[in-house]
Structures are given as C-alpha cells and as structure tokens.
Design a protein around this motif. Structure first.
Motif, PDB file in Angstrom:
ATOM      1  N   LEU A 195       0.822  -1.209   0.000  1.00 21.68           N
ATOM      2  CA  LEU A 195       0.000   0.000   0.000  1.00 21.68           C
ATOM      3  C   LEU A 195       0.857   1.259   0.000  1.00 21.68           C
ATOM      4  N   ASP A 196       1.993   1.232   0.690  1.00 20.46           N
ATOM      5  CA  ASP A 196       2.915   2.373   0.622  1.00 20.46           C
ATOM      6  C   ASP A 196       3.296   2.672  -0.827  1.00 20.46           C
ATOM      7  N   ALA A 197       3.586   1.608  -1.578  1.00 20.24           N
ATOM      8  CA  ALA A 197       3.984   1.784  -2.979  1.00 20.24           C
ATOM      9  C   ALA A 197       2.809   2.264  -3.830  1.00 20.24           C
ATOM     10  N   GLN A 198       1.606   1.749  -3.545  1.00 15.92           N
ATOM     11  CA  GLN A 198       0.430   2.140  -4.316  1.00 15.92           C
ATOM     12  C   GLN A 198       0.110   3.623  -4.188  1.00 15.92           C
ATOM     13  N   PHE A 199       0.333   4.160  -2.998  1.00 12.59           N
ATOM     14  CA  PHE A 199      -0.053   5.543  -2.738  1.00 12.59           C
ATOM     15  C   PHE A 199       1.113   6.523  -2.862  1.00 12.59           C
ATOM     16  N   THR A 200       2.203   6.074  -3.437  1.00 14.60           N
ATOM     17  CA  THR A 200       3.336   6.955  -3.732  1.00 14.60           C
ATOM     18  C   THR A 200       3.520   6.972  -5.243  1.00 14.60           C
ATOM     19  N   TYR A 201       3.253   8.118  -5.861  1.00 12.80           N
ATOM     20  CA  TYR A 201       3.331   8.151  -7.319  1.00 12.80           C
ATOM     21  C   TYR A 201       3.440   9.593  -7.820  1.00 12.80           C
ATOM     22  N   THR A 202       3.850   9.736  -9.069  1.00  8.89           N
ATOM     23  CA  THR A 202       3.847  11.031  -9.773  1.00  8.89           C
ATOM     24  C   THR A 202       3.290  10.797 -11.169  1.00  8.89           C
ATOM     25  N   ARG A 203       2.569  11.815 -11.683  1.00  5.62           N
ATOM     26  CA  ARG A 203       1.994  11.724 -13.015  1.00  5.62           C
ATOM     27  C   ARG A 203       2.064  13.094 -13.683  1.00  5.62           C
ATOM     28  N   ASP A 204       2.193  13.077 -14.988  1.00  3.12           N
ATOM     29  CA  ASP A 204       2.131  14.321 -15.759  1.00  3.12           C
ATOM     30  C   ASP A 204       0.671  14.612 -16.076  1.00  3.12           C
ATOM     31  N   VAL A 205       0.173  15.727 -15.570  1.00  2.00           N
ATOM     32  CA  VAL A 205      -1.217  16.110 -15.794  1.00  2.00           C
ATOM     33  C   VAL A 205      -1.244  17.533 -16.352  1.00  2.00           C
ATOM     34  N   ASP A 206      -1.631  17.670 -17.613  1.00  2.00           N
ATOM     35  CA  ASP A 206      -1.736  18.990 -18.257  1.00  2.00           C
ATOM     36  C   ASP A 206      -0.449  19.809 -18.107  1.00  2.00           C
ATOM     37  N   GLY A 207       0.682  19.159 -18.301  1.00  2.00           N
ATOM     38  CA  GLY A 207       1.955  19.857 -18.246  1.00  2.00           C
ATOM     39  C   GLY A 207       2.520  20.040 -16.855  1.00  2.00           C
ATOM     40  N   ALA A 208       1.778  19.596 -15.822  1.00  2.84           N
ATOM     41  CA  ALA A 208       2.267  19.694 -14.443  1.00  2.84           C
ATOM     42  C   ALA A 208       2.533  18.288 -13.912  1.00  2.84           C
ATOM     43  N   VAL A 209       3.503  18.205 -13.004  1.00  2.00           N
ATOM     44  CA  VAL A 209       3.820  16.919 -12.384  1.00  2.00           C
ATOM     45  C   VAL A 209       3.111  16.866 -11.036  1.00  2.00           C
ATOM     46  N   ARG A 210       2.163  15.949 -10.920  1.00  2.00           N
ATOM     47  CA  ARG A 210       1.373  15.833  -9.707  1.00  2.00           C
ATOM     48  C   ARG A 210       1.447  14.414  -9.164  1.00  2.00           C
ATOM     49  N   GLY A 211       1.219  14.301  -7.876  1.00  2.00           N
ATOM     50  CA  GLY A 211       1.260  12.976  -7.279  1.00  2.00           C
ATOM     51  C   GLY A 211       1.054  13.017  -5.782  1.00  2.00           C
ATOM     52  N   LEU A 212       1.410  11.924  -5.140  1.00  6.01           N
ATOM     53  CA  LEU A 212       1.292  11.794  -3.688  1.00  6.01           C
ATOM     54  C   LEU A 212       2.618  11.329  -3.111  1.00  6.01           C
ATOM     55  N   ARG A 213       2.910  11.826  -1.923  1.00  4.74           N
ATOM     56  CA  ARG A 213       4.083  11.379  -1.166  1.00  4.74           C
ATOM     57  C   ARG A 213       3.609  10.983   0.224  1.00  4.74           C
ATOM     58  N   LEU A 214       3.978   9.786   0.669  1.00  7.10           N
ATOM     59  CA  LEU A 214       3.585   9.345   2.004  1.00  7.10           C
ATOM     60  C   LEU A 214       4.580   9.871   3.032  1.00  7.10           C
ATOM     61  N   LEU A 215       4.053  10.511   4.064  1.00  8.22           N
ATOM     62  CA  LEU A 215       4.903  11.011   5.146  1.00  8.22           C
ATOM     63  C   LEU A 215       5.035  10.001   6.270  1.00  8.22           C
ATOM     64  N   ALA A 216       4.000   9.186   6.459  1.00  9.06           N
ATOM     65  CA  ALA A 216       4.034   8.153   7.490  1.00  9.06           C
ATOM     66  C   ALA A 216       2.880   7.198   7.240  1.00  9.06           C
ATOM     67  N   SER A 217       3.055   5.945   7.658  1.00 11.49           N
ATOM     68  CA  SER A 217       1.980   4.970   7.517  1.00 11.49           C
ATOM     69  C   SER A 217       2.096   3.913   8.606  1.00 11.49           C
ATOM     70  N   SER A 218       0.997   3.209   8.824  1.00  8.10           N
ATOM     71  CA  SER A 218       0.960   2.160   9.836  1.00  8.10           C
ATOM     72  C   SER A 218      -0.129   1.167   9.455  1.00  8.10           C
ATOM     73  N   CYS A 219       0.110  -0.102   9.752  1.00 11.29           N
ATOM     74  CA  CYS A 219      -0.895  -1.130   9.465  1.00 11.29           C
ATOM     75  C   CYS A 219      -0.913  -2.122  10.624  1.00 11.29           C
ATOM     76  N   PRO A 220      -1.407  -1.705  11.803  1.00 13.32           N
ATOM     77  CA  PRO A 220      -1.382  -2.561  12.976  1.00 13.32           C
ATOM     78  C   PRO A 220      -2.163  -3.851  12.780  1.00 13.32           C
ATOM     79  N   GLN A 221      -1.503  -4.965  13.091  1.00 13.85           N
ATOM     80  CA  GLN A 221      -2.089  -6.302  13.016  1.00 13.85           C
ATOM     81  C   GLN A 221      -2.618  -6.655  11.624  1.00 13.85           C
ATOM     82  N   ASN A 222      -2.140  -5.941  10.606  1.00 10.31           N
ATOM     83  CA  ASN A 222      -2.558  -6.207   9.217  1.00 10.31           C
ATOM     84  C   ASN A 222      -4.072  -6.166   9.053  1.00 10.31           C
ATOM     85  N   ARG A 223      -4.722  -5.268   9.795  1.00 10.78           N
ATOM     86  CA  ARG A 223      -6.182  -5.160   9.711  1.00 10.78           C
ATOM     87  C   ARG A 223      -6.640  -3.838   9.107  1.00 10.78           C
ATOM     88  N   THR A 224      -5.983  -2.756   9.500  1.00  4.28           N
ATOM     89  CA  THR A 224      -6.335  -1.445   8.971  1.00  4.28           C
ATOM     90  C   THR A 224      -5.061  -0.662   8.686  1.00  4.28           C
TER      91      THR A 224
END
Length: 202
Positions: free
Chosen positions: A21-50
């Motif tokens: 999921l960290d990899a899924q939500f970290t990305y960049t894309r070219d949109v209308d000449g601009a580079v947009r995306g998401l960067r994860l600052l922190a994540s957690s998945c306690p007990q692999n449930r949430t």
C-alpha cells in the motif's frame, strides 16, 4: 470503492500489506503539463487489519495539503483460494468507521474544513485519549454497561489485576477472575476507595 483482492504472488514483490500500500499511494503523473502525485509522510498497518497513512499532495515538487488515507485490509498468507491480500481504500473525507489512527499520523495532517474528515479526526483523538487512561493493579473499576460472562455472571464492577501490560479482572464479591476484551476501548471509571489510616497514639 469495493474490495480488491489478489494472490501474494501478484503484490509486485512486496512482502507485506503495508509495503504494497505504501507503494500504491506513492506516485507522480504528468497532468496537463504539471507533475502531480502523492508522497507518504508516514503509515501504519497494525495487526494487518487497517492501514493508515498521511499522504501529501505534490505539485511540481512542492508539497501541498496532507490528508489521511484509510484502508480496510485482508491479510491471509495461507489462503487456499489464493486471496492472500485484499484492501478497500478510502480517505478521511469519506468518514471511515475505522478510527484508530496513530497519533504520529494525525499530527501530520493539515487543517481541513471537510465535515466528515473533522468528525473522523475527532473520533480518532477520542480513542487515543481513551486508550491512554492510566490504570493500576488493585484499582476498582466500574463499567458504563454491565457484562454477561460465559458462566452466567453479570457484573459492572471489578478489581484490576495488572501484570505488565496484561490486564485481568476479579469480581469484588465472588473473587472470581474474568477477562474483558477491548477493555481500554470501553467506557469505564475508577471507583474512589476510602483509605483508612492507622491512628497512632503517643
């Protein structure tokens, strides 16, 4: 969105739900000449449930708002049907029912005026406060709602027996011991006990 399930062999080499999921939500894309995306600052998945993450919107390398991503997670590496991993993703503006986000992720979120997100953040903070309540061995506690146990006992007051981080409970009248699931998530209060001091005569 609905659930997306897959075999662990289709997780792109990621060994855990969190890593995928960290990899899924970290990305960049070219949109209308601009580079947009998401960067994860922190994540957690306690007990692999949430899965909880603080995601920052990026535009042309500049960090913008930070919002929370929440995923319900299915993690069953021994599945015989090949459904080893699955997830259902949401963001905080959808008001997820899952509200156990760690404080270090909540602290990274930028202000928002979205009603459902604000409600979700309040619920998470309230749960954190509830779980941080102090309780000591020997405390007498009263539950807001009485519990019925497998032996037929119904009770709402118990004496705490604390061994390290493990909690068990004893009925103050019968002295029988009981386990109370998710105790720190429940509504309870410590019952004040009047202490009698010895009288010392000169």
């Amino acid at each position: 969105m609905g659930w997306l399930t897959m075999s662990r062999y289709h997780m792109g080499g990621h060994a855990t739900a969190k890593a995928y999921l960290d990899a899924q939500f970290t990305y960049t894309r070219d949109v209308d000449g601009a580079v947009r995306g998401l960067r994860l600052l922190a994540s957690s998945c306690p007990q692999n449930r949430t899965y909880y993450a603080a995601a920052q919107v990026m535009e042309d390398g500049v960090g913008k708002e930070v919002f929370a991503i929440v995923c319900k997670v299915l993690w069953n590496p021994k599945s015989k049907t090949g459904e080893h991993f699955g997830y259902k993703d949401m963001d905080e503006s959808m008001g997820p029912c899952e509200d156990s986000c760690p404080a270090h992720i909540l602290d990274l979120l930028t202000p928002t005026d979205k009603e459902h997100a604000l409600d979700w953040r309040r619920r998470c903070r309230a749960n954190l406060a509830r779980r941080s309540r102090k309780i000591d061995d020997g405390d007498r506690v009263k539950l807001a709602t009485a519990l019925t146990f497998s032996d037929g006992h119904v009770g709402d007051e118990f004496i705490v027996m604390k061994r390290g981080r493990r909690l068990s409970f004893r009925d103050p009248e019968t002295r029988l011991g009981y386990a109370i699931s998710r105790f720190m998530d429940r509504d309870w209060a410590i019952v004040p006990v009047t202490k009698v001091h010895k009288t010392i005569f000169a």
